[in-house]
Scaffold this active site. Sequence first.
Site, PDB file in Angstrom:
ATOM      1  N   GLY A  46       0.896  -1.258  -0.106  1.00 53.61           N
ATOM      2  CA  GLY A  46      -0.066   0.130   0.073  1.00 53.61           C
ATOM      3  C   GLY A  46       0.828   1.224   0.118  1.00 53.61           C
ATOM      4  O   GLY A  46       1.806   1.395   0.378  1.00 53.61           O
ATOM      5  N   GLN A  51       3.111  10.139   1.077  1.00 56.04           N
ATOM      6  CA  GLN A  51       4.108   9.384   1.058  1.00 56.04           C
ATOM      7  C   GLN A  51       5.244   9.561  -0.151  1.00 56.04           C
ATOM      8  O   GLN A  51       6.337   9.393   0.123  1.00 56.04           O
ATOM      9  CB  GLN A  51       4.130   7.667   1.112  1.00 56.04           C
ATOM     10  CG  GLN A  51       3.502   7.120   2.685  1.00 56.04           C
ATOM     11  CD  GLN A  51       3.298   5.793   2.570  1.00 56.04           C
ATOM     12  OE1 GLN A  51       2.473   5.212   1.983  1.00 56.04           O
ATOM     13  NE2 GLN A  51       4.457   5.022   3.038  1.00 56.04           N
ATOM     14  N   CYS A  89       5.625  -0.470   7.011  1.00 51.16           N
ATOM     15  CA  CYS A  89       5.345   0.696   6.237  1.00 51.16           C
ATOM     16  C   CYS A  89       6.491   1.017   5.396  1.00 51.16           C
ATOM     17  O   CYS A  89       7.595   1.245   5.818  1.00 51.16           O
ATOM     18  CB  CYS A  89       4.756   2.033   7.123  1.00 51.16           C
ATOM     19  SG  CYS A  89       4.462   3.425   6.140  1.00 51.16           S
ATOM     20  N   LEU A  90       6.299   1.365   4.126  1.00 52.34           N
ATOM     21  CA  LEU A  90       7.429   1.864   3.293  1.00 52.34           C
ATOM     22  C   LEU A  90       8.366   3.093   3.587  1.00 52.34           C
ATOM     23  O   LEU A  90       9.307   3.106   3.324  1.00 52.34           O
ATOM     24  CB  LEU A  90       7.069   1.896   1.663  1.00 52.34           C
ATOM     25  CG  LEU A  90       6.338   0.733   1.213  1.00 52.34           C
ATOM     26  CD1 LEU A  90       5.874   0.831  -0.153  1.00 52.34           C
ATOM     27  CD2 LEU A  90       7.731  -0.507   0.953  1.00 52.34           C
ATOM     28  N   HIS A 131      -5.023   1.546   7.488  1.00 54.79           N
ATOM     29  CA  HIS A 131      -3.484   2.092   7.457  1.00 54.79           C
ATOM     30  C   HIS A 131      -3.358   3.267   6.465  1.00 54.79           C
ATOM     31  O   HIS A 131      -2.545   4.228   6.625  1.00 54.79           O
ATOM     32  CB  HIS A 131      -2.263   1.076   7.159  1.00 54.79           C
ATOM     33  CG  HIS A 131      -0.969   1.402   7.041  1.00 54.79           C
ATOM     34  ND1 HIS A 131      -0.065   0.983   8.028  1.00 54.79           N
ATOM     35  CD2 HIS A 131      -0.173   2.202   6.134  1.00 54.79           C
ATOM     36  CE1 HIS A 131       1.216   1.424   7.566  1.00 54.79           C
ATOM     37  NE2 HIS A 131       1.165   2.215   6.458  1.00 54.79           N
ATOM     38  N   GLU A 132      -3.877   3.027   5.185  1.00 57.49           N
ATOM     39  CA  GLU A 132      -3.786   4.150   4.185  1.00 57.49           C
ATOM     40  C   GLU A 132      -4.507   5.102   4.610  1.00 57.49           C
ATOM     41  O   GLU A 132      -4.112   6.541   4.236  1.00 57.49           O
ATOM     42  CB  GLU A 132      -4.027   3.542   2.757  1.00 57.49           C
ATOM     43  CG  GLU A 132      -3.223   2.393   2.499  1.00 57.49           C
ATOM     44  CD  GLU A 132      -1.593   2.525   2.344  1.00 57.49           C
ATOM     45  OE1 GLU A 132      -1.392   3.802   2.261  1.00 57.49           O
ATOM     46  OE2 GLU A 132      -1.168   1.680   2.577  1.00 57.49           O
ATOM     47  N   HIS A 135      -2.727   7.549   6.984  1.00 58.37           N
ATOM     48  CA  HIS A 135      -1.824   8.409   6.374  1.00 58.37           C
ATOM     49  C   HIS A 135      -2.452   9.751   5.737  1.00 58.37           C
ATOM     50  O   HIS A 135      -1.755  10.641   5.731  1.00 58.37           O
ATOM     51  CB  HIS A 135      -1.128   7.748   5.081  1.00 58.37           C
ATOM     52  CG  HIS A 135       0.049   6.597   5.252  1.00 58.37           C
ATOM     53  ND1 HIS A 135       1.208   7.335   5.970  1.00 58.37           N
ATOM     54  CD2 HIS A 135       0.328   5.337   5.049  1.00 58.37           C
ATOM     55  CE1 HIS A 135       1.783   6.053   6.075  1.00 58.37           C
ATOM     56  NE2 HIS A 135       1.486   5.112   5.467  1.00 58.37           N
TER      57      HIS A 135
HETATM   58 CO    CO Z   1       2.400   3.357   5.461  1.00 57.95          CO
END
Ligand code: CO
Length: 165
Positions: A46, A51, A89-90, A131-132, A135
């Site tokens: 995701g 991000q 998370c990236l 999660h998204e 963000h």
């Molecule tokens: Co993330």
Amino acid sequence: MALRTILNNDEGALSKRSREVVNFDTRLHILLDDMRETLNSAGGVGLAAPQVGVLRRAAIIELTEGELIEIINPELISAEGSQNASEGCLSFPGIYGMVERAVNVEVKAFDRYGKEIKIIGNELLARALCHEIDHLNGVVFTEHVTEYVDREEAEADRKRQGYRR
Ligand code: CO
């Protein structure tokens, strides 16, 4: 398409609330296409626009290769149950932690053309959606972590959760 740079959470780069998408235009489509390429290249499941430094309410999820979900201006309309599992998370490379999330969620959003869609997510998809959406509200997963785990524990737990990527 082009790869975009994924921001690490340095200096609170990910703590701002993103703004609504107003124009469902080529600029948005390029952003989404770039995000997909960036996500695939990074090997994640995701990615949210903030991000990659774009403070707009857009995110993508690809739990299974080829099954892309794009959510624009998403709203969580219901959330039920709870699941406790590891998350990463990236924007936090190498960091994994246990996070409690809802098991079943319903999300209202728009697709890239501005058409309203509804997504019902269970388990892993429910986790990814939460999660998204976090963000987009400037919330990162580490704010919810109850216990950090190492890479091996996280990988074992990811298999248990059914990650296929
Ligand atoms: Co993330």
